[in-house]
Motif scaffolding. Structure first.
Motif, mmCIF file in Angstrom:
data_model
loop_
_atom_site.group_PDB
_atom_site.id
_atom_site.type_symbol
_atom_site.label_atom_id
_atom_site.label_comp_id
_atom_site.label_asym_id
_atom_site.label_seq_id
_atom_site.Cartn_x
_atom_site.Cartn_y
_atom_site.Cartn_z
ATOM 1 N N GLU A 19 0.849 -1.185 0.000
ATOM 2 C CA GLU A 19 0.000 0.000 0.000
ATOM 3 C C GLU A 19 0.889 1.240 0.000
ATOM 4 O O GLU A 19 1.845 1.329 0.772
ATOM 5 N N LEU A 20 0.573 2.180 -0.869
ATOM 6 C CA LEU A 20 1.301 3.441 -0.965
ATOM 7 C C LEU A 20 0.334 4.580 -0.694
ATOM 8 O O LEU A 20 -0.756 4.622 -1.276
ATOM 9 N N VAL A 37 -4.263 7.074 -2.250
ATOM 10 C CA VAL A 37 -3.876 5.728 -1.826
ATOM 11 C C VAL A 37 -3.855 4.796 -3.035
ATOM 12 O O VAL A 37 -4.784 4.798 -3.860
ATOM 13 N N PHE A 38 -2.802 3.976 -3.125
ATOM 14 C CA PHE A 38 -2.677 2.976 -4.186
ATOM 15 C C PHE A 38 -2.317 1.641 -3.549
ATOM 16 O O PHE A 38 -1.542 1.596 -2.594
ATOM 17 N N MET A 39 -2.888 0.568 -4.087
ATOM 18 C CA MET A 39 -2.611 -0.769 -3.571
ATOM 19 C C MET A 39 -2.227 -1.693 -4.707
ATOM 20 O O MET A 39 -2.871 -1.720 -5.756
ATOM 21 N N SER A 40 -1.187 -2.467 -4.486
ATOM 22 C CA SER A 40 -0.737 -3.402 -5.515
ATOM 23 C C SER A 40 -1.678 -4.594 -5.598
ATOM 24 O O SER A 40 -2.370 -4.931 -4.644
ATOM 25 N N GLN A 41 -1.689 -5.222 -6.748
ATOM 26 C CA GLN A 41 -2.408 -6.478 -6.928
ATOM 27 C C GLN A 41 -1.455 -7.635 -7.205
ATOM 28 O O GLN A 41 -1.832 -8.790 -7.073
ATOM 29 N N LEU A 90 3.638 0.525 3.079
ATOM 30 C CA LEU A 90 3.525 -0.529 4.074
ATOM 31 C C LEU A 90 2.829 -1.728 3.461
ATOM 32 O O LEU A 90 2.243 -1.637 2.375
ATOM 33 N N VAL A 91 2.900 -2.872 4.129
ATOM 34 C CA VAL A 91 2.241 -4.070 3.620
ATOM 35 C C VAL A 91 0.811 -4.123 4.138
ATOM 36 O O VAL A 91 0.477 -3.555 5.181
ATOM 37 N N TYR A 92 -0.035 -4.806 3.412
ATOM 38 C CA TYR A 92 -1.420 -4.993 3.841
ATOM 39 C C TYR A 92 -1.945 -6.274 3.222
ATOM 40 O O TYR A 92 -1.342 -6.841 2.303
ATOM 41 N N THR A 93 -3.045 -6.767 3.742
ATOM 42 C CA THR A 93 -3.733 -7.912 3.160
ATOM 43 C C THR A 93 -5.094 -7.446 2.667
ATOM 44 O O THR A 93 -5.800 -6.734 3.361
ATOM 45 N N CYS A 94 -5.420 -7.816 1.480
ATOM 46 C CA CYS A 94 -6.725 -7.501 0.911
ATOM 47 C C CYS A 94 -7.382 -8.832 0.587
ATOM 48 O O CYS A 94 -7.284 -9.338 -0.523
ATOM 49 N N GLY A 95 -7.993 -9.418 1.593
ATOM 50 C CA GLY A 95 -8.556 -10.749 1.427
ATOM 51 C C GLY A 95 -7.603 -11.802 1.941
ATOM 52 O O GLY A 95 -6.381 -11.710 1.789
ATOM 53 N N THR A 96 -8.155 -12.828 2.585
ATOM 54 C CA THR A 96 -7.349 -13.922 3.113
ATOM 55 C C THR A 96 -8.297 -15.053 3.506
ATOM 56 O O THR A 96 -9.502 -14.974 3.288
ATOM 57 N N ASN A 97 -7.752 -16.116 4.092
ATOM 58 C CA ASN A 97 -8.569 -17.229 4.569
ATOM 59 C C ASN A 97 -8.781 -17.096 6.071
ATOM 60 O O ASN A 97 -7.848 -16.773 6.816
ATOM 61 N N ASN A 139 -12.471 5.844 3.696
ATOM 62 C CA ASN A 139 -12.762 5.370 2.347
ATOM 63 C C ASN A 139 -11.774 4.294 1.907
ATOM 64 O O ASN A 139 -10.574 4.369 2.191
ATOM 65 N N TYR A 140 -12.289 3.292 1.224
ATOM 66 C CA TYR A 140 -11.428 2.238 0.672
ATOM 67 C C TYR A 140 -10.659 2.786 -0.541
ATOM 68 O O TYR A 140 -11.064 3.761 -1.161
ATOM 69 N N PRO A 141 -9.531 2.170 -0.891
ATOM 70 C CA PRO A 141 -8.752 2.615 -2.054
ATOM 71 C C PRO A 141 -9.401 2.208 -3.376
ATOM 72 O O PRO A 141 -10.347 1.408 -3.423
ATOM 73 N N ASN A 142 -8.886 2.764 -4.450
ATOM 74 C CA ASN A 142 -9.309 2.381 -5.805
ATOM 75 C C ASN A 142 -8.680 1.056 -6.227
ATOM 76 O O ASN A 142 -7.695 0.597 -5.659
#
Length: 368
Positions: free
Chosen positions: A75-76, A110-114, A138-145, A163-166
């Motif tokens: 996440e940036l 805000v930008f998040m990698s895929q 920083l690192v983040y999780t977008c979905g997990t088990n 607000n959530y990122p794009n």
């Protein structure tokens, strides 16, 4: 090591008339910008050259940011940016895809990698310079088990209640131990028009949630649920807040005398079923349930499970006076929403089979 705040650096050496020594030895070079970074749970800040002073002309800096933990994402947050609006810019790339180009004035983008890493490029030309940018990664999780327990576990969109990122594509897999099931309770959901949350029970889609929603419940028919959240590159909003828990479906068995009855839908999930469910219903039943709520609201009906005779038994759903569905055989998680404050469900049978169970709750109409 010293770095200039502008385009030049002056060094002055002075000696007096007393003792002399060997003096000094130094090197100089063009200041380097860009490099490789490792994102952690602690924000790692980086800036354009000389920030908050003027950046250098003709800069072309590239930072590659990778997560410090495998399978996590980056996440940036561009907290502040000020560049020449015509010609200087910051680009953010995810693999081979550009997520955005910022120039002029911007804050808290805000930008998040895929794909697991981000590349950030800063470019300036030979003319006017400004303060540039400052950003942490920083690192983040977008979905997990997740494994559901008997204690409700929170599940939210990234950054909720902010607000959530794009450009997100998040997937959570919610599983239960043994023969238990998973219940998902969506407390609040607020999404812009093109964004949505899909909920799956195995391969079957139970719902696509959009807009403004409160108090929705979904229960798996087997061991788990899958939640997928999608956001595009346009407007972002609060997102969603939900909980999930392990449990068994609570069945309210209706007595034979309740085969003809009226129910009132509220914002709390209510269960009802065919007679004797989950055991077989009696022969030759002709049951109807009239479900009402405030005329300004709507009713959502979810047939969680149905197993009736294909040839001769029928479950009919009426929206007011209009027949909207006639079901037979086997089905799971069939949803219907009234256009007003009245639904009628009618069940007729000829032979003994398992029957059905369902939920009802009140929902607020969404603007078109």
């Amino acid at each position: 090591m010293l770095t200039s705040a502008g385009h030049s650096l002056s060094v002055y050496f002075k000696s007096d008339s007393s003792l002399s020594r060997s003096g000094f030895n130094a090197t100089y070079m063009i200041a380097k910008c860009g490099g490789n970074m490792s994102a952690t749970f602690t924000p790692q800040y980086f800036t354009s050259p000389n920030y908050p002073s003027l950046y250098t002309n003709n800069a072309d800096c590239v930072w590659t940011i990778k997560p410090s933990i495998p399978a996590f994402l980056v996440e940036l947050i561009v907290m502040e940016l000020r560049t020449e609006s015509c010609c200087d810019y910051v680009e953010v790339h995810d693999s081979s895809r550009m997520l955005g180009r910022l120039k002029g004035n911007a804050r808290n983008r805000v930008f998040m990698s895929q794909s697991g890493e981000l590349k950030i490029r800063f470019h300036s030309d030979q003319s006017v310079a400004f303060a540039g940018f400052r950003a942490p990664s920083l690192v983040y999780t977008c979905g997990t088990n997740h494994t559901a327990t008997t204690t409700p576990t929170p599940l939210t969109s990234p950054h909720y209640p902010d607000n959530y990122p794009n450009n997100l594509e998040c997937e959570w897999n919610l599983v239960a131990r043994g023969s238990f099931q998973v219940e998902l309770n969506v407390v609040e959901l607020l999404l812009s028009a093109a964004n949505y949350v899909d909920i799956f029970d195995g391969v079957m889609k139970l719902a696509r949630l959009k807009g403004n929603i409160t108090a929705r419940s979904y229960i798996s028919t087997s061991g788990g649920l899958r939640v997928v959240f999608h956001s595009d590159g346009s407007v972002t909003m609060r997102g969603f807040n939900a909980t999930f828990v392990q449990g068994e479906i609570i069945i309210i068995k209706l007595k034979p005398t309740s085969c003809q009855t009226n129910l009132v839908a509220t914002t709390e999930t209510q269960y009802f079923s065919s007679t004797n469910y989950p055991d077989n219903y009696p022969n030759n039943e002709d049951c109807s349930w009239t479900i009402t709520t405030d005329p300004s609201q709507q009713i959502e009906l979810n047939i969680i499970e149905m197993e009736i005779e294909q040839c001769c038994d029928h479950l009919e759903v009426f929206d007011g006076d209009s027949l909207v569905a006639e079901l037979a055989g086997s089905a799971t998680n069939q949803q219907f929403t009234s256009s007003s404050g009245v639904l009628l469900i009618r069940f007729t049978d000829g032979t003994e089979v398992r029957g059905f169970n369902a939920t009802i709750y009140e929902v607020t109409p969404q603007p078109i």
